[in-house]
Scaffold this motif. Structure first.
Motif, PDB file in Angstrom:
ATOM      1  N   LEU A 246       0.816  -1.209   0.000  1.00 44.11           N
ATOM      2  CA  LEU A 246       0.000   0.000   0.000  1.00 44.11           C
ATOM      3  C   LEU A 246       0.852   1.263   0.000  1.00 44.11           C
ATOM      4  O   LEU A 246       0.535   2.250  -0.677  1.00 44.11           O
ATOM      5  N   ALA A 247       1.950   1.252   0.743  1.00 48.12           N
ATOM      6  CA  ALA A 247       2.814   2.436   0.773  1.00 48.12           C
ATOM      7  C   ALA A 247       3.439   2.692  -0.586  1.00 48.12           C
ATOM      8  O   ALA A 247       3.592   3.853  -1.000  1.00 48.12           O
ATOM      9  N   GLU A 248       3.804   1.631  -1.302  1.00 47.75           N
ATOM     10  CA  GLU A 248       4.356   1.817  -2.640  1.00 47.75           C
ATOM     11  C   GLU A 248       3.326   2.387  -3.599  1.00 47.75           C
ATOM     12  O   GLU A 248       3.696   2.893  -4.666  1.00 47.75           O
ATOM     13  N   ARG A 249       2.068   2.317  -3.241  1.00 53.87           N
ATOM     14  CA  ARG A 249       1.000   2.819  -4.107  1.00 53.87           C
ATOM     15  C   ARG A 249       0.366   4.092  -3.563  1.00 53.87           C
ATOM     16  O   ARG A 249      -0.746   4.449  -3.949  1.00 53.87           O
ATOM     17  N   GLY A 250       1.091   4.763  -2.665  1.00 54.51           N
ATOM     18  CA  GLY A 250       0.681   6.099  -2.258  1.00 54.51           C
ATOM     19  C   GLY A 250      -0.243   6.196  -1.078  1.00 54.51           C
ATOM     20  O   GLY A 250      -0.748   7.293  -0.792  1.00 54.51           O
TER      21      GLY A 250
ATOM     22  N   ARG B 270      -0.742  -9.347   0.655  1.00 56.04           N
ATOM     23  CA  ARG B 270      -0.962  -8.887  -0.716  1.00 56.04           C
ATOM     24  C   ARG B 270      -2.457  -8.839  -1.043  1.00 56.04           C
ATOM     25  O   ARG B 270      -2.935  -7.895  -1.685  1.00 56.04           O
ATOM     26  N   SER B 271      -3.187  -9.856  -0.619  1.00 52.76           N
ATOM     27  CA  SER B 271      -4.629  -9.894  -0.896  1.00 52.76           C
ATOM     28  C   SER B 271      -5.360  -8.764  -0.190  1.00 52.76           C
ATOM     29  O   SER B 271      -6.280  -8.151  -0.755  1.00 52.76           O
TER      30      SER B 271
ATOM     31  N   GLY C 277      -7.464  -5.758  -1.895  1.00 50.81           N
ATOM     32  CA  GLY C 277      -8.844  -5.444  -1.523  1.00 50.81           C
ATOM     33  C   GLY C 277      -9.041  -3.960  -1.283  1.00 50.81           C
ATOM     34  O   GLY C 277     -10.052  -3.371  -1.691  1.00 50.81           O
ATOM     35  N   ILE C 278      -8.078  -3.335  -0.641  1.00 50.89           N
ATOM     36  CA  ILE C 278      -8.168  -1.890  -0.396  1.00 50.89           C
ATOM     37  C   ILE C 278      -8.029  -1.110  -1.696  1.00 50.89           C
ATOM     38  O   ILE C 278      -8.733  -0.115  -1.914  1.00 50.89           O
ATOM     39  N   LEU C 279      -7.155  -1.559  -2.581  1.00 49.85           N
ATOM     40  CA  LEU C 279      -7.020  -0.885  -3.874  1.00 49.85           C
ATOM     41  C   LEU C 279      -8.341  -0.899  -4.635  1.00 49.85           C
ATOM     42  O   LEU C 279      -8.756   0.101  -5.220  1.00 49.85           O
ATOM     43  N   THR C 280      -9.023  -2.029  -4.611  1.00 51.04           N
ATOM     44  CA  THR C 280     -10.310  -2.134  -5.309  1.00 51.04           C
ATOM     45  C   THR C 280     -11.369  -1.280  -4.633  1.00 51.04           C
ATOM     46  O   THR C 280     -12.091  -0.508  -5.281  1.00 51.04           O
ATOM     47  N   ALA C 281     -11.474  -1.415  -3.301  1.00 49.80           N
ATOM     48  CA  ALA C 281     -12.527  -0.699  -2.574  1.00 49.80           C
ATOM     49  C   ALA C 281     -12.347   0.810  -2.630  1.00 49.80           C
ATOM     50  O   ALA C 281     -13.333   1.561  -2.610  1.00 49.80           O
ATOM     51  N   SER C 282     -11.105   1.259  -2.699  1.00 46.56           N
ATOM     52  CA  SER C 282     -10.838   2.704  -2.720  1.00 46.56           C
ATOM     53  C   SER C 282     -10.935   3.299  -4.115  1.00 46.56           C
ATOM     54  O   SER C 282     -10.852   4.521  -4.277  1.00 46.56           O
ATOM     55  N   GLY C 283     -11.079   2.447  -5.121  1.00 45.87           N
ATOM     56  CA  GLY C 283     -11.126   2.938  -6.484  1.00 45.87           C
ATOM     57  C   GLY C 283      -9.776   3.323  -7.037  1.00 45.87           C
ATOM     58  O   GLY C 283      -9.683   4.044  -8.044  1.00 45.87           O
TER      59      GLY C 283
ATOM     60  N   SER D 266      -6.377   3.336  -9.063  1.00 44.62           N
ATOM     61  CA  SER D 266      -6.005   2.867 -10.393  1.00 44.62           C
ATOM     62  C   SER D 266      -4.645   2.182 -10.394  1.00 44.62           C
ATOM     63  O   SER D 266      -4.162   1.749 -11.448  1.00 44.62           O
ATOM     64  N   ALA D 267      -4.014   2.060  -9.216  1.00 45.21           N
ATOM     65  CA  ALA D 267      -2.689   1.443  -9.131  1.00 45.21           C
ATOM     66  C   ALA D 267      -2.776  -0.039  -9.481  1.00 45.21           C
ATOM     67  O   ALA D 267      -3.783  -0.710  -9.238  1.00 45.21           O
ATOM     68  N   GLU D 268      -1.711  -0.533 -10.042  1.00 43.71           N
ATOM     69  CA  GLU D 268      -1.640  -1.950 -10.400  1.00 43.71           C
ATOM     70  C   GLU D 268      -1.711  -2.809  -9.141  1.00 43.71           C
ATOM     71  O   GLU D 268      -1.116  -2.488  -8.110  1.00 43.71           O
ATOM     72  N   LYS D 269      -2.441  -3.912  -9.201  1.00 39.61           N
ATOM     73  CA  LYS D 269      -2.595  -4.802  -8.059  1.00 39.61           C
ATOM     74  C   LYS D 269      -1.273  -5.525  -7.757  1.00 39.61           C
ATOM     75  O   LYS D 269      -0.430  -5.729  -8.627  1.00 39.61           O
ATOM     76  N   ALA D 270      -1.127  -5.914  -6.512  1.00 40.21           N
ATOM     77  CA  ALA D 270       0.009  -6.743  -6.133  1.00 40.21           C
ATOM     78  C   ALA D 270      -0.153  -8.116  -6.772  1.00 40.21           C
ATOM     79  O   ALA D 270      -1.254  -8.668  -6.825  1.00 40.21           O
ATOM     80  N   THR D 271       0.939  -8.653  -7.273  1.00 42.85           N
ATOM     81  CA  THR D 271       0.876  -9.980  -7.886  1.00 42.85           C
ATOM     82  C   THR D 271       0.764 -11.043  -6.804  1.00 42.85           C
ATOM     83  O   THR D 271       1.312 -10.905  -5.711  1.00 42.85           O
TER      84      THR D 271
END
Length: 613
Positions: free
Chosen positions: A82-86, A558-559, A563-569, A571-576
């Motif tokens: 999450l920190a790497e994605r701002g 990672r999961s 989940g937070i990336l999706t819920a927050s909307g 646009s950052a690439e998901k963790a593999t």
């Protein structure tokens, strides 16, 4: 010298982790890492994270605050992604960052400018089929390493099983059979197992067929049958001779995987065997099956990780114990906690990642939360068990094997690794008082069986008795034990401080381990909960590795981040998230077995009559 207390606060990096810091950029983080390296006198360039992984340094004040409750591998992984994605991340940890994976320096043992002797919850083990945590490690800068802390993983050359004074070496690399099919694998297993003296041929035939039956089982049978079957029942343990039970069954479960065959489910143990086999054959991009670190975990993994995350702006609050979660209006609005002084505190964020172990998560999930997500009720059905470390420091090297050693047939399911041979630093020059030259790091996986010295379980023994019993069981299995491990070379010892009240009715374990019992998959949740701003990142979360491990916790982290990336909307690439390798040669057999399972038929390689070869 009975050295078994917690580390003091004089260690620079651990002290540093107890405070909070201001927000920094990724570039500042790399500079901070380099400064830390210079302070410790270690030379070498610090590589920057790959541009493709440092997703975004842009921070938004609204809707980006994340509270990670727990600083073990799962929590640190979620914070990293999450920190790497701002995102603005704060980690709250009750004890020490790294959780059960951390080092535990033995307070007061260092002298002459040397660090305290290195202790741990249990030795670190990175099987070659781990894929997610090595990828995270490759993104943690470390001086002189092109692949970050991942380059601190080194391979053991062989695994030694000691049984009644006899050595049995297990392959850690091999050439795959010409045809990678169940038939070829069955012949391979029978061939390598024939070298096990004292094990009846019928036991070998049964065990080999059971392993191949799992490998040839399709996903329907694996989940529908083997997940709900105890491992002991699956392999026909009650039909084997005592030697067969100890060498074939206990060797893998109790020692290498730290599980009891009577408790573990067949699917989990089968997946571990499958991963081990593929790593042994170097298939699917897997590394050597037996890997470990080239130094104490904190020095070569956890501390560099924390420095890097601080550089990304992650704030760490250590000594904070989460005591509750408040649900209001369908979302978590705050978490309650006690701070380092014991005073109550409130944690507020937009997103919450619960990353504490299952035994600590369950009390935090109140009635309203369980009503909102009934799946979380099932966490109470999960079981934990004890697997804790004992360190034996010696005045002479103890190179029993250049890899892990299993002491087969011993009641406490003891395994060990002689650490100094793998570490870059000179042990005596770097740690302790200068007279200890090696550490025999031991895991005790069965705390409920009577020992051979006192006739007591490990839970019933004092700390000194635990050490004496561990040494006695190692010597009972080890060839030439009087020469290899005499009393005269024992310098001191350390028992995991998570064990308290030892030798009394109040004995307790503050850090037990999740056990994959039959049907436990149905009790385990996904990282995403039904509460839109609550996510889970711990080793009890469903994962492809399906075992309570650093790898499982890393995947859960990672999961949760995804989940937070999706819920927050975002646009950052998901963790593999990497899955376990599936050999293409096995797919036709899996397809056939899926049909057989639906028809109620056994797997075609499963021996029903153990007498039949």
């Amino acid at each position: 010298m009975n050295t078994h207390s917690r580390a003091d606060d004089e260690d620079r990096d651990r002290d540093d982790r107890r405070g909070t810091i201001n927000r920094r950029t990724v570039v500042t983080g790399i500079a901070a890492t380099a400064a830390g390296v210079a302070a410790t006198g270690v030379a070498g360039a610090v590589p920057a994270p790959e541009p493709s992984r440092a997703k975004s340094a842009t921070r938004a004040a609204d809707g980006r605050r994340v509270a990670v409750l727990g600083g073990g591998i799962g929590g640190l992984t979620a914070a990293h992604e999450l920190a790497e994605r701002g995102f603005e991340v704060t980690v709250y940890e009750r004890k020490e960052l790294g959780g059960k994976a951390r080092s535990i320096p033995v307070s007061g043992t260092g002298g002459g400018g040397r660090s305290d002797l290195p202790g741990e919850h249990g030795f670190r083990f990175f099987p070659g089929f781990y894929q997610n945590i090595p990828e995270t490690m490759s993104r943690i800068p470390f001086p002189g390493n092109s692949r970050g802390t991942a380059d601190n993983l080194v391979a053991g050359e062989r695994i030694l099983a000691c049984w009644n004074g006899k050595p049995y070496y297990l392959p850690t690399s091999a050439t795959a059979p010409e045809n990678f099919t169940p038939h070829a694998l069955r012949d391979y297993f029978r061939t390598i197992l024939q070298g096990l003296q004292n094990v009846p041929a019928q036991d070998i035939a049964l065990f080999a067929s059971k392993v191949v039956a799992f490998l040839a089982s399709g996903p329907k049978r694996r989940m529908g049958q083997w997940e709900n079957t105890g491992y002991a029942d699956f392999v026909g343990m009650d039909k084997m001779s005592p030697a067969g039970r100890e060498i074939l069954v206990d060797l893998f479960t109790s020692t290498l995987v730290a599980a009891k065959p009577e408790k573990a489910n067949a699917r989990t143990m089968g997946l571990m065997a499958e991963g081990w086999l593929n790593a042994t054959f170097q298939r699917g991009g897997y590394a050597n099956p037996d890997q470990l670190l080239n130094g104490p975990t904190n020095e070569v993994f956890i501390d560099p990780w924390v420095r890097y995350l601080k550089g990304l702006g992650v704030t760490f609050n250590v000594g904070w114990t989460v005591t509750g979660l408040t649900l209001n209006g369908g979302t978590i609005t705050e978490a309650s906690a006690t701070g380092p002084t014991g005073s109550p505190a409130t944690i507020q964020a937009d997103w919450y990642v619960l990353a504490v172990p299952v035994e600590r998560a369950v009390p935090l999930l109140g009635t309203q939360i369980l009503i909102a997500d009934p799946q979380l009720r099932k966490l109470r059905s999960l079981e934990t068990d004890w697997m804790n470390g004992v360190m034996i420091y010696t005045t002479k090297p103890v190179p029993i094997a250049k890899g892990h050693v299993a002491y087969v047939g011993q009641p406490w399911a003891v395994t060990s690794i002689s650490q100094a041979q793998f570490w870059k630093a000179d042990f005596a020059a770097r740690y302790g008082d200068g007279t200890a030259v090696d550490c025999l790091s031991v895991d005790v996986s069965n705390w409920d069986a009577p020992g051979i010295l006192y006739g007591k379980t490990a839970r019933e023994c004092s700390r000194q008795q635990i050490v004496n019993e561990v040494l006695a069981q190692i010597r009972a299995a080890l060839p030439d034990a009087d020469r290899v491990l005499p009393d005269s070379i024992i310098h001191s010892w350390f028992v995991d401080p998570a064990i308290t009240g030892e030798g009394t009715p109040d004995v307790a374990n503050d850090e037990p381990l999740l056990v994959n019992t039959p049907k436990s998959w149905s009790y385990r949740p996904e990282a995403k909960t039904a509460i839109p701003n609550l996510f889970l990142a711990a080793d009890y979360v469903r994962s492809h590795i399906n075992l309570a491990t650093m790898e499982g916790a890393n995947e859960a982290g990672r999961s949760a981040a995804n989940g937070i990336l999706t819920a927050s909307g975002s646009s950052a690439e998901k963790a593999t998230i990497k899955k376990l390798y599936e050999p293409p040669e096995m797919r036709p057999f899996w397809a056939k077995d899926d049909i057989d399972y639906v028809l109620g038929l056994p797997n075609q390689f499963d021996i029903i009559d153990p007498i039949r070869p």
